[in-house]
Scaffold this motif. Sequence first.
Motif, short mmCIF file in Angstrom:
data_model
loop_
_atom_site.label_atom_id
_atom_site.label_comp_id
_atom_site.label_asym_id
_atom_site.label_seq_id
_atom_site.Cartn_x
_atom_site.Cartn_y
_atom_site.Cartn_z
N TYR A 1 0.85 -1.19 0.00
CA TYR A 1 0.00 0.00 0.00
C TYR A 1 0.89 1.23 0.00
N THR A 2 0.33 2.35 -0.49
CA THR A 2 1.02 3.62 -0.54
C THR A 2 0.40 4.56 0.49
N ALA A 3 1.24 5.19 1.29
CA ALA A 3 0.77 6.15 2.30
C ALA A 3 1.45 7.50 2.04
N SER B 1 -1.66 6.05 -5.86
CA SER B 1 -1.75 4.74 -6.52
C SER B 1 -0.73 3.80 -5.92
N VAL B 2 -1.02 2.51 -6.08
CA VAL B 2 -0.09 1.45 -5.74
C VAL B 2 -0.28 0.34 -6.75
N SER B 3 0.81 -0.29 -7.15
CA SER B 3 0.77 -1.35 -8.15
C SER B 3 1.75 -2.44 -7.76
N VAL B 4 1.29 -3.70 -7.84
CA VAL B 4 2.15 -4.85 -7.58
C VAL B 4 2.02 -5.80 -8.77
N GLN B 5 3.16 -6.19 -9.33
CA GLN B 5 3.16 -7.08 -10.48
C GLN B 5 4.14 -8.22 -10.25
N ILE C 1 7.10 -3.22 -7.81
CA ILE C 1 6.21 -2.40 -7.00
C ILE C 1 6.32 -0.95 -7.48
N LYS C 2 5.17 -0.30 -7.61
CA LYS C 2 5.14 1.12 -7.95
C LYS C 2 4.16 1.82 -7.02
N GLY C 3 4.45 3.07 -6.72
CA GLY C 3 3.54 3.86 -5.90
C GLY C 3 3.67 5.34 -6.23
N ALA C 4 2.60 6.08 -6.00
CA ALA C 4 2.62 7.51 -6.28
C ALA C 4 1.65 8.24 -5.35
N VAL C 5 2.02 9.45 -4.99
CA VAL C 5 1.16 10.37 -4.24
C VAL C 5 1.36 11.74 -4.87
N ALA C 6 0.25 12.33 -5.35
CA ALA C 6 0.31 13.65 -6.01
C ALA C 6 1.39 13.63 -7.07
N GLY C 7 2.44 14.47 -6.96
CA GLY C 7 3.46 14.56 -7.99
C GLY C 7 4.64 13.63 -7.81
#
Length: 126
Positions: A62-64, A75-79, A110-116
């Motif tokens: 998860y992204t916090a 966003s959060v991504s797991v592949q 794993i990828k994650g993003a918050v705003a910019g």
Amino acid sequence: MGALRRRVALGMAVLTASGLLTLAAPGSAQAASVCPGREVATLPFSTGTVHVFRRGDYICAYTAPKTPGAKRTMSVSVQARGSRPVVDKGRYIRRAGPVTVHAGHRCVRIKGAVAGGSVGSGWILC
């Protein structure tokens, strides 16, 4: 009839109190229950952190945000290698995810993003 009303009122009071205690639990206890297993990686970036957990053959993440408060795009991504990514993306206050994939003994990305701000791990946990 009065005894029944008292019992119902007492039961409602106990349920309300237990609900309030659950809401008042510290944030660390809440964070521990987001994903099962043990934390195997943290991926910090300028506007937040992605937390990665493993339990058996499953990976959960998860992204916090660094500072929760206003709704913002997260966003959060797991592949797992050889599979399509599992993504949770939207406007959230506290976190994006959790998302869980069956990885077995495969590497995951794993990828994650918050705003910019954003982060990507490359292939890890091989």
